[in-house]
Design a protein around this motif. Structure first.
Motif, PDB file in Angstrom:
ATOM      1  N   GLU A  46       0.832  -1.211   0.000  1.00 50.72           N
ATOM      2  CA  GLU A  46       0.000   0.000   0.000  1.00 50.72           C
ATOM      3  C   GLU A  46       0.866   1.260   0.000  1.00 50.72           C
ATOM      4  O   GLU A  46       0.567   2.240  -0.683  1.00 50.72           O
ATOM      5  N   LYS A  47       1.961   1.246   0.747  1.00 48.23           N
ATOM      6  CA  LYS A  47       2.857   2.409   0.758  1.00 48.23           C
ATOM      7  C   LYS A  47       3.473   2.643  -0.611  1.00 48.23           C
ATOM      8  O   LYS A  47       3.615   3.789  -1.069  1.00 48.23           O
ATOM      9  N   GLU A  48       3.825   1.557  -1.282  1.00 51.50           N
ATOM     10  CA  GLU A  48       4.434   1.703  -2.607  1.00 51.50           C
ATOM     11  C   GLU A  48       3.430   2.283  -3.592  1.00 51.50           C
ATOM     12  O   GLU A  48       3.761   3.171  -4.391  1.00 51.50           O
ATOM     13  N   GLN A  52       3.620   5.885  -5.589  1.00 51.41           N
ATOM     14  CA  GLN A  52       3.470   6.020  -7.035  1.00 51.41           C
ATOM     15  C   GLN A  52       2.421   7.080  -7.376  1.00 51.41           C
ATOM     16  O   GLN A  52       2.547   7.803  -8.368  1.00 51.41           O
ATOM     17  N   ASN A  53       1.386   7.199  -6.588  1.00 50.60           N
ATOM     18  CA  ASN A  53       0.356   8.211  -6.830  1.00 50.60           C
ATOM     19  C   ASN A  53       0.895   9.623  -6.618  1.00 50.60           C
ATOM     20  O   ASN A  53       0.462  10.575  -7.257  1.00 50.60           O
ATOM     21  N   GLU A  54       1.821   9.803  -5.674  1.00 49.44           N
ATOM     22  CA  GLU A  54       2.339  11.128  -5.345  1.00 49.44           C
ATOM     23  C   GLU A  54       3.378  11.603  -6.351  1.00 49.44           C
ATOM     24  O   GLU A  54       3.660  12.795  -6.436  1.00 49.44           O
ATOM     25  N   ALA A  63       1.953  20.018 -18.700  1.00 42.94           N
ATOM     26  CA  ALA A  63       0.983  19.311 -17.867  1.00 42.94           C
ATOM     27  C   ALA A  63       1.675  18.236 -17.066  1.00 42.94           C
ATOM     28  O   ALA A  63       2.757  17.795 -17.401  1.00 42.94           O
ATOM     29  N   HIS A  64       1.013  17.806 -16.034  1.00 42.37           N
ATOM     30  CA  HIS A  64       1.540  16.779 -15.155  1.00 42.37           C
ATOM     31  C   HIS A  64       0.840  15.477 -15.446  1.00 42.37           C
ATOM     32  O   HIS A  64      -0.395  15.426 -15.450  1.00 42.37           O
ATOM     33  N   VAL A  65       1.650  14.448 -15.702  1.00 42.48           N
ATOM     34  CA  VAL A  65       1.104  13.139 -15.970  1.00 42.48           C
ATOM     35  C   VAL A  65       1.303  12.291 -14.735  1.00 42.48           C
ATOM     36  O   VAL A  65       2.423  12.164 -14.250  1.00 42.48           O
ATOM     37  N   VAL A  66       0.229  11.714 -14.263  1.00 44.10           N
ATOM     38  CA  VAL A  66       0.278  10.909 -13.052  1.00 44.10           C
ATOM     39  C   VAL A  66       0.263   9.454 -13.434  1.00 44.10           C
ATOM     40  O   VAL A  66      -0.494   9.056 -14.313  1.00 44.10           O
ATOM     41  N   ARG A  67       1.086   8.711 -12.772  1.00 44.81           N
ATOM     42  CA  ARG A  67       1.163   7.278 -13.057  1.00 44.81           C
ATOM     43  C   ARG A  67      -0.087   6.572 -12.553  1.00 44.81           C
ATOM     44  O   ARG A  67      -0.815   7.069 -11.689  1.00 44.81           O
ATOM     45  N   ASP A  68      -0.268   5.401 -13.131  1.00 46.70           N
ATOM     46  CA  ASP A  68      -1.441   4.596 -12.778  1.00 46.70           C
ATOM     47  C   ASP A  68      -1.319   4.151 -11.331  1.00 46.70           C
ATOM     48  O   ASP A  68      -0.291   3.640 -10.914  1.00 46.70           O
ATOM     49  N   CYS A  69      -2.360   4.414 -10.546  1.00 47.34           N
ATOM     50  CA  CYS A  69      -2.325   3.998  -9.137  1.00 47.34           C
ATOM     51  C   CYS A  69      -3.514   3.103  -8.808  1.00 47.34           C
ATOM     52  O   CYS A  69      -3.946   3.019  -7.672  1.00 47.34           O
ATOM     53  N   SER A  74      -2.041  -8.033  -8.779  1.00 44.82           N
ATOM     54  CA  SER A  74      -0.600  -8.340  -8.791  1.00 44.82           C
ATOM     55  C   SER A  74       0.148  -7.145  -9.316  1.00 44.82           C
ATOM     56  O   SER A  74      -0.403  -6.282  -9.991  1.00 44.82           O
ATOM     57  N   ARG A  75       1.473  -7.045  -8.968  1.00 43.82           N
ATOM     58  CA  ARG A  75       2.339  -5.945  -9.381  1.00 43.82           C
ATOM     59  C   ARG A  75       2.594  -5.987 -10.887  1.00 43.82           C
ATOM     60  O   ARG A  75       2.722  -4.979 -11.550  1.00 43.82           O
ATOM     61  N   ASP A  76       2.672  -7.169 -11.505  1.00 46.25           N
ATOM     62  CA  ASP A  76       2.985  -7.272 -12.926  1.00 46.25           C
ATOM     63  C   ASP A  76       1.866  -6.701 -13.771  1.00 46.25           C
ATOM     64  O   ASP A  76       2.086  -5.986 -14.756  1.00 46.25           O
TER      65      ASP A  76
END
Length: 630
Positions: A46-48, A52-54, A63-69, A74-76
């Motif tokens: 959950e911390k990871e 990633q969201n921050e 513009a700011h692109v936010v990674r998928d959160c 699974s991580r893959d």
């Protein structure tokens, strides 16, 4: 039979039940461990995802692109989905919307592409810079660390205080002087009267030259003007005395001890029970407390021509591997502790020949040696390059063979004392900076010479011994620890009256009550009762002078007769012969008897005196046969 459980049945144990209980406990603990581990992994995941969201990446359009959160199983799968989404569209925002604070423009004009937390306010940076500057100034100025704001004076005696010693913990101070006395001072037990709790003469009629506590603090090395050093314990009782050598042996290495007057001594800083002494017999000897009948090793200082030379002072290095000695020819010689034949370092003209170098001291880092010469100089030497002095300071007069020097606890200052003639100024404690060897500070101690100085590293207090019998302690309430601070806050105790019994008291606990003596009480309680009694506690009135007053008659009265009687009794001016004074009244007493003769007139017998014939009459009355015989 003496056993409390004798005759009881022995307890039985079911091993199978015990094994089953142990297995269940192990399974339960394993299950709890697995659950805790799974919970920890879930929290980390959950911390990871939150991290990633921050994270925000800047794009070319600003513009700011936010990674998928999005949370996936699974991580893959989450990473593959984020790659596909980022590859499909660059302008599309993926994930939860940005917070409102991030969408607004910052008020302090910070660029949008700066990531991470905001910088601290400007005033905090200024304060930190000021603190750093203050610390650097304090580090650059070691004079501020000298504890000299307060002082106390310990009265040793009337003669020179020639030795000082302080135990490693700083609880006790010991002083010795030219009056042969050694006094013990306990900082925790003293009050504002500053009195020693013990005084003794361990070496009888020999001046005390050096006192030093061992590294454990349980023994004191006493070096006097005799040829035998002594070791006493903390309370002053003798532990051992070194043996005296044979003065008729030429080679001093073949005798068991010193044969001439001692100069100084020092304990080994690491090995318990080992110490060193130097003497007028041109030797430096090491000893062990367990073996007082013979020295451990002998070092013989020599000139460049191989002749004997007398060492005036000696000391160990901080690690105890080197032994340094200064000699009367002005040389400084340093040996390896385990090699007594040839010195490891030898500088032949460190000080003027014929002068007594009074002290050599190693710095705390062990690389620098300070020497206090009888030629009124203080020199600094580097052990790694022992070919010339690093620095030299002159104009430091000394008149005592034990004037010493020492390093400050932080190794940045060097301290020594100066001597003065009586009535010609005041002795000073002089401070030199080690790095530049500049005379940075000095303290006026008293109107006498400063002989000994000691700077204790734990207490951060400076002890000074003077030529007029005083031992002074300098301290700072904020920079110093314990020591003199413990006794200055205690008020002076009043002298207590001795508690003694008025008479012998026989204790008979099994006697009958009618024959039992009353319990004897101490005089202290009786004095306390008498103090409450107004009649017994009344102050005796002084004798009345003059005719008297308040109904009291004077000591000699106020009348004329009492005055005459007083003068007659005090008149003793008759210096005549008493026989003549008596015979002066003999004729008057014979003619007119008044006192003695009438009292015995009726009972006194008549006096009958023998008649004495002359020589002619005796010759006539001699018989005829005597005359014929003649």
């Amino acid at each position: 039979m003496g056993f409390t459980g004798f005759g009881k049945k022995a307890r039985t144990f079911d091993l199978e039940a015990m094994f089953e209980q142990t297995r269940r406990t192990a399974v339960e603990r394993s299950r709890k461990t697995l659950e805790a581990r799974e919970k920890e992994e879930e929290m980390n995941r959950e911390k990871e995802l939150r991290r990633q969201n921050e994270d925000i990446e800047p794009t070319s359009s600003g513009a700011h692109v936010v990674r998928d959160c999005s949370k996936s199983s699974s991580r893959d799968t989450s990473s593959s989905e984020s790659e596909e989404s980022s590859g499909s569209s660059d302008d599309e925002l993926i994930g939860p919307p940005l917070p409102l604070k991030m969408m607004e423009e910052p008020s302090n004009h910070i660029e949008e592409d700066i990531l991470g937390p905001l910088p601290p306010p400007l005033y905090e940076e200024v304060e930190e810079d000021d603190d750093d500057d203050g610390d650097s100034e304090e580090e650059e100025n070691p004079v501020q660390k000298i504890p000299d704001s307060h002082e106390i004076t310990l009265k040793h005696g009337t003669k020179t205080v020639s030795a000082l010693g302080l135990d490693p913990s700083g609880a006790r101070l010991v002083t010795g002087g030219y009056d042969y006395d050694v006094k013990f001072w306990d900082f925790a037990g003293m009050d504002a009267s500053f009195k020693a709790f013990r005084s003794l003469q361990p070496c009888e009629c020999h001046q005390i030259k050096s006192l030093q506590y061992s590294n454990t603090g349980d023994m004191i090395l006493v070096v006097s003007g005799s040829s035998q050093a002594k070791v006493i314990d903390r309370d002053g009782f003798e532990v051992m005395e070194c043996i005296k050598g044979d003065q008729y042996i030429v080679d001093m290495a073949n005798t068991k001890g010193h044969t001439a007057m001692l100069h100084t001594g020092s304990w080994h800083p690491k090995i318990k029970g080992e110490f060193m002494t130097c003497s007028n017999d041109a030797t430096v000897r090491t000893w062990e407390v367990e073996n007082p009948r013979k020295q451990r090793s002998v070092f013989k200082p020599r000139t460049m021509q191989g002749k004997k030379v007398i060492p005036t002072t000696c000391t160990y290095s901080r690690d105890g591997n080197l032994i340094a000695a200064a000699c009367q020819n002005g040389s400084i010689q340093i040996w390896d502790r385990n090699m007594t034949v040839h010195p490891k370092f030898h500088y032949k003209q460190a000080h003027d020949p014929g002068t007594d170098t009074s002290c050599v001291a190693f710095s705390y880092d062990g690389n620098v040696l300070a020497s206090r010469g009888g030629d009124d100089t203080l020199k600094l030497w580097d052990i790694r390059q022992f070919n010339k002095p690093l620095f030299s300071a002159s104009g430091l007069p000394t008149m005592f063979p034990m004037t010493d020097c020492c390093f400050s606890p932080d190794d940045k200052l060097i301290v020594t004392g100066t001597s003065v003639q009586r009535g010609c100024g005041s002795g000073k404690l002089v401070f030199f900076e080690r790095r530049t060897f500049q005379r940075v500070y000095e303290i006026d101690i008293t109107d006498a010479s400063v002989v000994r100085c000691l700077w204790h590293p734990k207490l951060n207090q400076i002890m000074v011994g003077t030529g007029n019998g005083l031992a002074k302690v300098y301290y700072d309430p904020n920079k110093s620890q314990r020591g003199a601070k413990l006794c200055v806050v205690k008020t002076q105790r009043k002298a207590k009256q001795a508690e003694t019994l008025t008479q012998d008291y026989i204790i008979t606990p099994h006697a009958l009550p009618m024959f039992r003596e009353p319990r004897q009480r101490s005089t202290r309680k009786q004095l306390e009762k008498d103090r409450l009694d107004p009649l017994k506690s009344h102050k005796p009135e002084p004798p009345v002078a003059g005719p008297g007053r308040g109904g009291r008659v004077g000591t000699h009265g106020g009348t004329l007769s009492s005055y005459i009687v007083k003068n007659i009794a005090l008149d003793k001016t008759d210096d005549s012969n008493p026989r003549e004074a008596i015979l002066r009244h003999a004729k008057a007493a014979e003619d007119n008897p008044y006192w003695v003769s009438p009292a015995y007139s009726k009972t006194q017998p008549k006096t009958m005196f023998a008649q004495v014939e002359s020589d002619d009459e005796e010759a006539k009355n001699e018989p005829e046969w005597k005359k014929r015989k003649i």
